[in-house]
Design a protein around this motif. Structure first.
Motif, PDB file in Angstrom:
ATOM      1  N   THR A  98     -23.510  19.334 -37.753  1.00  0.00           N
ATOM      2  CA  THR A  98     -23.256  20.325 -36.712  1.00  0.00           C
ATOM      3  C   THR A  98     -22.525  21.534 -37.307  1.00  0.00           C
ATOM      4  N   ILE A  99     -22.336  22.544 -36.482  1.00  0.00           N
ATOM      5  CA  ILE A  99     -21.724  23.791 -36.932  1.00  0.00           C
ATOM      6  C   ILE A  99     -20.200  23.671 -37.022  1.00  0.00           C
ATOM      7  N   PRO A 100     -19.532  24.375 -37.942  1.00  0.00           N
ATOM      8  CA  PRO A 100     -20.057  25.199 -39.025  1.00  0.00           C
ATOM      9  C   PRO A 100     -20.426  24.332 -40.238  1.00  0.00           C
ATOM     10  N   MET A 101     -21.199  24.916 -41.173  1.00  0.00           N
ATOM     11  CA  MET A 101     -21.633  24.138 -42.344  1.00  0.00           C
ATOM     12  C   MET A 101     -20.449  23.823 -43.250  1.00  0.00           C
ATOM     13  N   GLY A 102     -19.503  24.763 -43.334  1.00  0.00           N
ATOM     14  CA  GLY A 102     -18.302  24.555 -44.153  1.00  0.00           C
ATOM     15  C   GLY A 102     -17.272  25.588 -43.771  1.00  0.00           C
ATOM     16  N   MET A 103     -16.102  25.461 -44.379  1.00  0.00           N
ATOM     17  CA  MET A 103     -14.994  26.349 -44.012  1.00  0.00           C
ATOM     18  C   MET A 103     -14.792  27.487 -45.006  1.00  0.00           C
ATOM     19  N   SER A 104     -15.512  27.453 -46.126  1.00  0.00           N
ATOM     20  CA  SER A 104     -15.346  28.503 -47.138  1.00  0.00           C
ATOM     21  C   SER A 104     -16.661  28.649 -47.890  1.00  0.00           C
ATOM     22  N   ILE A 105     -16.786  29.753 -48.635  1.00  0.00           N
ATOM     23  CA  ILE A 105     -18.002  29.966 -49.439  1.00  0.00           C
ATOM     24  C   ILE A 105     -18.124  28.841 -50.465  1.00  0.00           C
ATOM     25  N   ASP A 106     -17.009  28.428 -51.054  1.00  0.00           N
ATOM     26  CA  ASP A 106     -17.064  27.333 -52.044  1.00  0.00           C
ATOM     27  C   ASP A 106     -17.649  26.067 -51.433  1.00  0.00           C
ATOM     28  N   GLU A 107     -17.234  25.745 -50.215  1.00  0.00           N
ATOM     29  CA  GLU A 107     -17.765  24.524 -49.576  1.00  0.00           C
ATOM     30  C   GLU A 107     -19.277  24.633 -49.365  1.00  0.00           C
ATOM     31  N   LEU A 108     -19.764  25.833 -49.051  1.00  0.00           N
ATOM     32  CA  LEU A 108     -21.209  25.998 -48.840  1.00  0.00           C
ATOM     33  C   LEU A 108     -21.951  25.705 -50.150  1.00  0.00           C
ATOM     34  N   TYR A 109     -21.424  26.248 -51.252  1.00  0.00           N
ATOM     35  CA  TYR A 109     -22.037  25.975 -52.564  1.00  0.00           C
ATOM     36  C   TYR A 109     -22.036  24.474 -52.866  1.00  0.00           C
ATOM     37  N   GLU A 110     -20.921  23.817 -52.538  1.00  0.00           N
ATOM     38  CA  GLU A 110     -20.810  22.379 -52.862  1.00  0.00           C
ATOM     39  C   GLU A 110     -21.835  21.553 -52.084  1.00  0.00           C
ATOM     40  N   VAL A 111     -22.083  21.923 -50.820  1.00  0.00           N
ATOM     41  CA  VAL A 111     -23.082  21.180 -50.027  1.00  0.00           C
ATOM     42  C   VAL A 111     -24.475  21.417 -50.617  1.00  0.00           C
ATOM     43  N   ILE A 112     -24.771  22.663 -50.994  1.00  0.00           N
ATOM     44  CA  ILE A 112     -26.096  22.961 -51.580  1.00  0.00           C
ATOM     45  C   ILE A 112     -26.294  22.145 -52.863  1.00  0.00           C
ATOM     46  N   GLU A 113     -25.238  22.111 -53.660  1.00  0.00           N
ATOM     47  CA  GLU A 113     -25.340  21.376 -54.924  1.00  0.00           C
ATOM     48  C   GLU A 113     -25.608  19.888 -54.661  1.00  0.00           C
ATOM     49  N   ALA A 114     -24.895  19.319 -53.691  1.00  0.00           N
ATOM     50  CA  ALA A 114     -25.082  17.891 -53.378  1.00  0.00           C
ATOM     51  C   ALA A 114     -26.491  17.637 -52.842  1.00  0.00           C
ATOM     52  N   ARG A 115     -26.990  18.543 -52.013  1.00  0.00           N
ATOM     53  CA  ARG A 115     -28.358  18.378 -51.484  1.00  0.00           C
ATOM     54  C   ARG A 115     -29.371  18.395 -52.630  1.00  0.00           C
ATOM     55  N   LYS A 116     -29.175  19.341 -53.564  1.00  0.00           N
ATOM     56  CA  LYS A 116     -30.129  19.437 -54.672  1.00  0.00           C
ATOM     57  C   LYS A 116     -30.098  18.177 -55.533  1.00  0.00           C
ATOM     58  N   LYS A 117     -28.894  17.719 -55.834  1.00  0.00           N
ATOM     59  CA  LYS A 117     -28.748  16.523 -56.674  1.00  0.00           C
ATOM     60  C   LYS A 117     -29.366  15.301 -56.008  1.00  0.00           C
ATOM     61  N   SER A 118     -29.198  15.208 -54.685  1.00  0.00           N
ATOM     62  CA  SER A 118     -29.633  13.997 -53.968  1.00  0.00           C
ATOM     63  C   SER A 118     -31.145  13.957 -53.772  1.00  0.00           C
ATOM     64  N   GLY A 119     -31.774  15.138 -53.709  1.00  0.00           N
ATOM     65  CA  GLY A 119     -33.217  15.177 -53.413  1.00  0.00           C
ATOM     66  C   GLY A 119     -33.500  14.818 -51.951  1.00  0.00           C
ATOM     67  N   LYS A 120     -32.450  14.729 -51.131  1.00  0.00           N
ATOM     68  CA  LYS A 120     -32.618  14.384 -49.709  1.00  0.00           C
ATOM     69  C   LYS A 120     -32.592  15.651 -48.869  1.00  0.00           C
ATOM     70  N   ASN A 121     -32.908  15.507 -47.598  1.00  0.00           N
ATOM     71  CA  ASN A 121     -32.879  16.671 -46.695  1.00  0.00           C
ATOM     72  C   ASN A 121     -31.472  16.947 -46.203  1.00  0.00           C
ATOM     73  N   TYR A 122     -31.159  18.235 -46.070  1.00  0.00           N
ATOM     74  CA  TYR A 122     -29.958  18.637 -45.333  1.00  0.00           C
ATOM     75  C   TYR A 122     -30.439  19.567 -44.235  1.00  0.00           C
ATOM     76  N   MET A 123     -30.062  19.287 -43.001  1.00  0.00           N
ATOM     77  CA  MET A 123     -30.387  20.223 -41.914  1.00  0.00           C
ATOM     78  C   MET A 123     -29.094  20.706 -41.275  1.00  0.00           C
ATOM     79  N   PHE A 124     -29.018  22.021 -41.092  1.00  0.00           N
ATOM     80  CA  PHE A 124     -27.870  22.624 -40.403  1.00  0.00           C
ATOM     81  C   PHE A 124     -28.209  22.611 -38.912  1.00  0.00           C
ATOM     82  N   LEU A 125     -27.403  21.880 -38.130  1.00  0.00           N
ATOM     83  CA  LEU A 125     -27.775  21.597 -36.740  1.00  0.00           C
ATOM     84  C   LEU A 125     -27.234  22.662 -35.777  1.00  0.00           C
ATOM     85  N   GLU A 126     -27.750  23.873 -35.904  1.00  0.00           N
ATOM     86  CA  GLU A 126     -27.370  24.974 -35.019  1.00  0.00           C
ATOM     87  C   GLU A 126     -28.263  24.921 -33.770  1.00  0.00           C
TER      88      GLU A 126
END
Ligand SMILES: NC(=O)c1ccc[n+]([C@@H]2O[C@H](COP(=O)([O-])OP(=O)(O)OC[C@H]3O[C@@H](n4cnc5c(N)ncnc54)[C@H](O)[C@@H]3O)[C@@H](O)[C@H]2O)c1
Length: 395
Positions: A98-126
């Motif tokens: 759910t919203i928000p995706m993260g609290m800082s720009i760094d957190e957004l990068y960290e989620v993207i990195e984890a999604r890429k590493k995992s090969g799984k889906n991430y959906m932002f539930l807006e």
């Protein structure tokens, strides 16, 4: 319809309880597990939705031990979103947050990195981009009925007095996606820079956590390869205005304005003639009695889009767990979120079942969230133009 079925775990079942019956009835969902620190809420949810004890947890770590769970839906308070999303992805699960995706720009990068590493889906539930008003205007835009798009404005007004303490002093635009999501989704252009302005002042106690003094924050957003500007605004405290998540879209042929009051209908403006031609009289002279084109204004009934959904969950566009007898404040104030919940859940599930990217992936979620974070930072620096990180290059 695909036959594959998945198991979903929902973490945080205050607002999150809303989604339990939608998942349970979805034809591609096998079963639903739930997790919440609050044992009494957990017991209420288990009883109401007949969830067996072995599918009820008090935290995400324990829930992740059930290897039959394919996807985690996070509905906990904002500061935990990035951490829990990364945990779910690192454990090899698909993740919707759910919203928000993260609290800082760094957190957004960290989620993207984890999604890429995992090969799984991430959906932002807006939710707002699955609401009936957005579907309606998106259809007009795709059919070319709006003409040349000229300007968009959006807002999220919410009085957070009495909400949990973690909201206190939250900078208004640090969490912008109910406002800006529909505008960015419709144009589908990268936001490249933004400048924000703060206005008014909140009481001193509200400034302590984030040092944000402003009652209102407003911003202008520039997009890549587009001459359209988006204006967005938001407040959370000390402004006397009732709840609204809204957008307005101005085109050369038609424009859409969200209703001012929640029990009204939106307004559609329509130009009847061609631009310029209808202002020139028969001898080619400007007609001084016909200055300005003819614009018709009418209130419209926005249709429901439940027919786009599997019949098992279509009725959830108008019926919800939270209603007049069983209230959740965000729902009461949000007018049912435009019938968005079953559309959003359907997209999350089908992106997993069909093994494709969800409509709102981590990259879109990061752009939408960062647009607000950068707007807030700009406001704190007196309106300095801020570049928005180029998340697309990470994809
Ligand atoms: N339209 C929308 O998209 C919309 C509407 C309402 C709320 N939200 C979002 O949903 C989230 C939750 O909102 P809410 O009003 O339900 O909040 P809330 O504080 O009322 O409830 C959060 C729940 O999560 C539980 N919890 C917190 N951390 C946990 C953890 N690590 N593990 C297990 N349980 C945990 C708490 O016990 C609580 O029951 C917020 O981030 C909010 O922004 C979105």
């Amino acid at each position: 319809m695909q036959e594959k079925k998945i198991k979903v775990g929902i973490v945080g079942i205050s607002f999150g309880m809303e989604f339990v019956p939608i998942y349970q009835r979805h034809p591609n969902v096998e079963s639903v597990a739930v997790a919440d620190y609050n044992r009494s809420l957990l017991a209420t949810c288990a009883e109401k939705f007949h969830i067996p004890a072995e599918d009820c947890y008090t935290n995400l770590d324990d829930m992740l031990k059930d290897t039959s769970i394919d996807a985690i839906h996070i509905c906990t308070p904002p500061a935990s979103h990035a951490e829990l999303s990364i945990k779910a992805l690192n454990a090899g699960r698909h993740c919707g947050c759910t919203i928000p995706m993260g609290m800082s720009i760094d957190e957004l990068y960290e989620v993207i990195e984890a999604r890429k590493k995992s090969g799984k889906n991430y959906m932002f539930l807006e939710t707002t981009v699955f609401g009936r008003e957005f579907f309606y205007v998106q259809e007009l835009y795709k059919k070319g009925e709006l003409g040349k798009l000229q300007y968009m404005t959006c807002a999220h007004y919410q009085d957070m007095e009495g909400w949990p303490e973690y909201w206190e002093g939250f900078p208004p635009l640090m969490h912008p996606t109910h406002a800006v999501g529909p505008c960015l989704m419709m144009l589908d252009k990268k936001p490249v820079s933004v400048y924000g302005i703060g206005s008014g002042r909140v009481r001193d106690a509200l400034k302590e956590k984030y040092q944000c003094p402003f009652a209102f924050e407003s911003a202008f957003i520039n997009l890549e390869d587009s001459d359209v500007t988006i204006e967005m605004e938001r407040f959370l405290y000390e402004v006397a205005r009732s709840y609204q998540e809204c957008f307005r879209v101005y085109g050369s042929k038609k424009s859409f304005e969200w209703q001012q009051l929640s029990d009204e209908d939106p307004v559609l403006y329509e130009r009847t003639g061609d631009i310029q031609q209808d202002m020139i009289d028969i001898d080619g002279d400007p007609d001084r009695f016909a200055r300005g084109g003819e614009i018709i204004e009418r209130r419209i009934k926005v249709p429901d889009y439940g027919y786009r959904l599997p019949e098992e969950i279509a009725f959830f566009t108008t019926e919800t767990v939270y209603n007049d007898e069983n209230e959740h404040l965000s729902f009461k104030q949000g007018g049912g979120h435009g019938g968005s919940h079953p559309h959003m859940i359907h997209e999350f599930i089908m992106s997993i079942v069909e093994d494709r990217k969800p409509l709102i992936d981590d990259i879109k979620g990061a752009y939408w969230t960062a647009t607000g974070i950068c707007a807030h930072l700009s406001a704190m620096e007196g309106g300095k133009k801020m570049p928005i990180p180029d998340f697309a290059k990470l994809d």
